[in-house]
Write a protein that holds these residues in place. Sequence first.
Motif, PDB file in Angstrom:
ATOM      1  N   THR A   1      36.662  46.225  43.381  1.00 52.22           N
ATOM      2  CA  THR A   1      35.980  46.383  42.105  1.00 52.22           C
ATOM      3  C   THR A   1      34.485  46.122  42.167  1.00 52.22           C
ATOM      4  O   THR A   1      33.986  45.524  43.118  1.00 52.22           O
ATOM      5  N   PHE A   2      33.779  46.568  41.124  1.00 48.26           N
ATOM      6  CA  PHE A   2      32.351  46.283  41.016  1.00 48.26           C
ATOM      7  C   PHE A   2      32.095  44.962  40.308  1.00 48.26           C
ATOM      8  O   PHE A   2      31.093  44.310  40.534  1.00 48.26           O
ATOM      9  N   MET A   3      33.001  44.635  39.402  1.00 47.95           N
ATOM     10  CA  MET A   3      32.704  43.476  38.545  1.00 47.95           C
ATOM     11  C   MET A   3      33.952  42.667  38.266  1.00 47.95           C
ATOM     12  O   MET A   3      35.039  43.209  38.094  1.00 47.95           O
ATOM     13  N   LEU A   4      33.736  41.377  38.218  1.00 42.60           N
ATOM     14  CA  LEU A   4      34.830  40.468  37.879  1.00 42.60           C
ATOM     15  C   LEU A   4      34.335  39.602  36.721  1.00 42.60           C
ATOM     16  O   LEU A   4      33.168  39.195  36.695  1.00 42.60           O
ATOM     17  N   GLN A   5      35.217  39.342  35.800  1.00 45.13           N
ATOM     18  CA  GLN A   5      34.821  38.460  34.695  1.00 45.13           C
ATOM     19  C   GLN A   5      35.875  37.375  34.548  1.00 45.13           C
ATOM     20  O   GLN A   5      37.064  37.667  34.439  1.00 45.13           O
ATOM     21  N   ILE A   6      35.410  36.141  34.559  1.00 43.85           N
ATOM     22  CA  ILE A   6      36.340  35.013  34.356  1.00 43.85           C
ATOM     23  C   ILE A   6      36.108  34.507  32.947  1.00 43.85           C
ATOM     24  O   ILE A   6      35.003  34.060  32.605  1.00 43.85           O
ATOM     25  N   ALA A   7      37.134  34.591  32.136  1.00 45.84           N
ATOM     26  CA  ALA A   7      36.994  34.199  30.733  1.00 45.84           C
ATOM     27  C   ALA A   7      37.778  32.926  30.482  1.00 45.84           C
ATOM     28  O   ALA A   7      38.958  32.826  30.846  1.00 45.84           O
ATOM     29  N   VAL A   8      37.110  31.954  29.895  1.00 39.19           N
ATOM     30  CA  VAL A   8      37.790  30.721  29.499  1.00 39.19           C
ATOM     31  C   VAL A   8      38.171  30.901  28.039  1.00 39.19           C
ATOM     32  O   VAL A   8      37.316  30.929  27.156  1.00 39.19           O
ATOM     33  N   LEU A   9      39.498  31.030  27.801  1.00 35.74           N
ATOM     34  CA  LEU A   9      39.928  31.366  26.446  1.00 35.74           C
ATOM     35  C   LEU A   9      40.105  30.124  25.590  1.00 35.74           C
ATOM     36  O   LEU A   9      39.891  30.157  24.386  1.00 35.74           O
ATOM     37  N   SER A  10      40.543  29.049  26.250  1.00 38.66           N
ATOM     38  CA  SER A  10      40.684  27.821  25.473  1.00 38.66           C
ATOM     39  C   SER A  10      40.600  26.628  26.415  1.00 38.66           C
ATOM     40  O   SER A  10      40.748  26.758  27.622  1.00 38.66           O
ATOM     41  N   ASN A  11      40.319  25.484  25.828  1.00 37.33           N
ATOM     42  CA  ASN A  11      40.181  24.270  26.620  1.00 37.33           C
ATOM     43  C   ASN A  11      41.269  23.273  26.286  1.00 37.33           C
ATOM     44  O   ASN A  11      41.987  23.416  25.309  1.00 37.33           O
ATOM     45  N   HIS A  12      41.313  22.252  27.121  1.00 36.74           N
ATOM     46  CA  HIS A  12      42.247  21.172  26.836  1.00 36.74           C
ATOM     47  C   HIS A  12      41.834  20.480  25.550  1.00 36.74           C
ATOM     48  O   HIS A  12      40.646  20.384  25.228  1.00 36.74           O
TER      49      HIS A  12
END
Lengths: 192, 669
Positions: free
Chosen positions: A141-152
């Motif tokens: 791939t060209f791009m990776l996105q790491i998304a933090v959807l929720s926290n503790h």
Amino acid sequence: MATESSEGEEEGKITGGNHVLIVEDDLRELGKKAAWSVSSCKPGNGVGSLRDDNLETYWQSDGAQPHLVNIQFQKKVKLQLVVLYVDFKLDESYTPSKISIRSGDGFHNLKEIKTMELIKPSGWVYVSLSGNDPRETFVNTFMLQIAVLSNHLNGRDTHVRQIKLYGPRPNPIPHQPFHFTSREFITYSCVR
Amino acid sequence: MSVCLCNFLIQNISFLFIEILCCFRYTDRRKSAVHHFKQALSVDPLMWAAYEELCVLGAAEEATAVFGEAAALCIQKQYLSHGSASQSLNMPNEDHSTVSARNFGPGPDDASPRQLKHMQGNNLRDIPGNYHGAAAVQSSNGGSSNISFYNTPSPMVSQLSGVAPPPLCRNVQSNVPNPSIPSADSSPRSTVNSTIQAPRRKFVDEGKLRKISGRLFSDSGPRRSTRLSGDGGANTNVSATMAVGNGTSNSSKYFGGSKLSSMAFRAVTVRKGQSWTNENIDEGIRNENFDDSRSNTALTTSSSSPSGDTRSLEQGAVIPISAGIMNGSRAISGASEIMDLLRTLGEGYRLSCMYRCQEALDVYLKLPQKHYNTGWVLSQVGKAYFELVDYSEADWAFSLARQASPYSLEGMDMYSTVLYHLKEDMKLSYLAQELISTDRLAPQSWCAMGNCYSLQKDHETALRNFQRSVQLNPRFAYAHTLCGHEYVALEDFDNGIKSYQSALWVDTRHYNSWYGLGMIYLRQEKYEFSEHHFRMAFQINPCSSVIMCYLGTALHVLKRNDEALVIMEKAILADKKNPLPIYQKANILVSLEKFDEALEVLEELKEYIPRESSVFALMGNIYKRRNMHEKAMLHFGLALDLKPPATDVAAIKSAIEKLHVPDEPEEEM
């Protein structure tokens, strides 16, 4: 890939984490080739802290969820493993809990390829990008996105201390369809 | 102005040639350099350093021509004519030598300022040395001139040891590594012949070389040597051997470049039995002396007493004049013996510089045992095996060389590469540690250390080590090449190109750098460039099957398949043990759609190397294209069994999947 997970790993759930980062030999870190950016950050805790090899410094987001880390490459790369360093003991409500990993050609066509739920992680957390199919060992791939959807503990902002990306080593001999495995081939394959 | 002086002096002092040559060589005026080197050799046929430089430049004539009868006669004449006149010549010579030495320093020499500094520094000390040196030059042209024109105080025999002392540091001043390094023991090798005949080993050269080297190379040995030798190597070994005799330090470190020294050393060792002791005597100076001989400018020591010049050989020294008296017949037989030896060594060295390694090995085997079992020769043998891609033999030869001269650093960078290829990480790290403890400031030690890290795939640290090596001696071409390899491993192609080009700037005949550039362009898909660079490497080393194989690959991607096949055939013939050209030939045949021939070739290869995953994978591919699915499956399965890396596993498995889809869509994999 991931070695010694301290506790069990259920489908999509990771608990614990390793204190030592150990990766297989045939993988190499690819983060240096990418442009990293984040959706928001607190001054002094910016994207640089994600890549500084220092576990004391962290990125702190400063906006609405989901918090995003965008990793863009100039050409398509094969990615196999994402490793994050997060620590519940240190960060408590800032520790990410649900993560989604998306890939695509750019911001316009990102597709989710993996979700993980972290349960009180403390240390290096390995997220493999391979599918079950052998053809899907890598994500090209060209791009990776790491998304933090929720926290503790329902925290708003998140702390991530380090992120590393791994992909396969390229064939040391260019224009070869396959790698050489036997000693004789490898000995004769290069001049040093 | 200094050039004029040089010209003047050239007529009188042959060693000046060497200095000039170096300048020409470093400033890339190859033709002039070659011309002057040849002139130097004609004036003084015992100038091994000149011959060595010619070999490195690729312009050497056959050793039999250079070190032939005519040369022997020339030496004898010089010897006889100078014999009696030596003493009177001493004083004036001294002036000349010191002057010339000084002139060289800042003169045409493009070399580092360090050299200059040393030269100046050394000059002061050298004077006595020069004095003797000059005398020596003049008088000891004769072959068996054991006669030392230097009156060196006799060294304590006990000081001689069999082990060559560690190379002197570059600082002439500070060395003094082991004054007591036992020259005494070195005897086994060096002692060789206590008789005058002994000097077989370039004894004669020794005197001359020493002087010359002393004067020429005020610079710290190693640097200069590496500079001079570039890939010349071996010199140090020679020196080492010599040094052993001498007990003085330096194993050769230096001068790799200074061939002189090596030669000198050899001669020295030979002498050793007696004369060396003289040398070492002066503490501190001793080391210098050796350095001197080593060509490191160290210039012998500033022995305080003129007669103390230890360099010289004989203990008796004394009799420079008597040397003259030495009978002409001895001179003649000595000269011819020396010539014999030089001829063999020169021919071997020339052949190995031309990369005709098998012939070089045969030539070296002609040497008598005691000469063969010395650091320099064994190192050259190791180098020849290395070029033949016979790494286990090379390992064996280099380890013997290390036993022979444990403190010699010449050629050890190549040994570390051999161990890298053999993946012997224990031995390699041990070697690196030993080299660093022998001499922290030698480029070879850091090359070995870098190779160690590179084997562990820690390319960044390896790169740092190689850069250190470059810093220590910017004219050590191999260090630049290794930097280039590491940049490529880190995928930093621009810096890789720069490093390879620096290596080529130092030594155009360093085929590894041409190869490295070819590889980079191959990766960057600049195929024309790649083909050009591989061809340059091929022209320098026409016997290397690896280079031929890559040249063929480059031609194949340029779609010049016929030429590619021709080269592959040549590569297969050049080295029967190399499986790669066969594999590549099959690849090319596949792209030409000559599947049957490709399969035949691969079947043979399979017999030869049964456990290579890529062979089975390629066969599987061919069967797949021929629609012979069962065979394809079989071969893919075999390929997977041999545990290829993940990318291949993925590729093979996906190929397997595709195999079944057209025939039996419902069958699951």
